[in-house]
Design an enzyme around this catalytic site. Structure first.
Site: not given
Ligand code: GRF
Length: 229
Positions: A115, A151, A113, A180
């Site tokens: 986060h 989490d 995952n 990310e």
């Molecule tokens: C991201 O901020 C991730 O951290 C959280 O959900 C969001 C997903 O964004 N778990 P996306 O749909 O990949 O743009």
């Protein structure tokens, strides 16, 4: 991997825009993801992630929760879809449902995952707002293995960025989201290469225990033993 030597088969679960899915697809296009995304599942019909999957020619499955009101039934359906596709790794990318313990345990060490916080800080929602309210100097995102507690699974890789004086919730969210897109493909690549494993809730990278998550900073530096924040 369930089939030794085969290219790992990945399923991405997403409820939203799917920008992390896109980052993984782009890494694949660049030859930088030694796995195959074979399935994208969303609980939301209008999820951008489903559209991105269709555009990439990947099977996109909308599983509406309304049709399966009990979490157990819904998750059994999820499990069947994942099994039908021979899924080796489940990649949660903004999937806004809590998964049953049974489903999580059936993918122990094979579910990641991402986060939007530096776990264990700020589990749950509204992480950017909470960082600003607490006047913290550093923020970021964490890729972690999934365990039944929300989490709380062992962290693999973090993106860290300074909170700038002018940051607001939106600018912080944008900075973290960019991070990310850097770290998720790296962690998934490590897994697909067989470099990343989780044993008894401990992360192993190249067979060495990771005592703290690896860290990527805004300037692109990667540290395997970064000091805690
Ligand atoms: C991201 O901020 C991730 O951290 C959280 O959900 C969001 C997903 O964004 N778990 P996306 O749909 O990949 O743009």
């Amino acid at each position: 991997m369930s089939r030794p030597g085969a290219v790992p088969r990945l399923a991405v679960l997403a409820s939203g825009e799917g920008s992390n899915l896109q980052a993984l697809l782009d890494a694949g296009e660049r030859g930088n993801l030694p796995g195959e995304i074979t399935l994208v599942i969303s609980d939301r019909d209008g999820a951008g992630a489903l559209q991105r999957a269709r555009t990439a020619g990947i099977q996109a499955l909308h599983l509406p929760p309304q049709a399966h009101p009990s979490r157990g039934d819904y998750d059994r359906l999820l499990a069947r879809s994942l099994a039908d596709h021979g899924t080796d790794l489940v990649v949660l990318a903004g999937f806004m449902r809590i998964l049953s313990d049974e489903l999580v345990q059936s993918f122990a060490g094979r579910m990641l995952n991402i986060h939007p916080s530096l776990l264990p800080r700020h589990r749950g929602l509204h992480t950017h707002r909470r960082v600003l309210e607490a006047r913290e100097a550093v923020h970021g995102a964490t890729v972690h293995f999934v365990v039944p507690e929300l989490d709380a699974g062992p962290a693999v890789l973090q993106y860290r960025c300074a909170v700038r004086p002018w940051d607001n919730e939106a600018s912080l969210a944008a900075s973290v989201r960019r991070g990310e897109h850097l770290i998720y493909p790296i962690a998934v690549k490590w897994f697909c290469q067989g470099r990343l494993r989780c044993r008894d809730d401990h992360v192993l990278l190249d067979d060495q225990p990771l005592r703290a998550p690896a860290v990527l900073t805004r300037d692109g530096a990667m540290a395997l033993a970064a000091p805690p924040i």
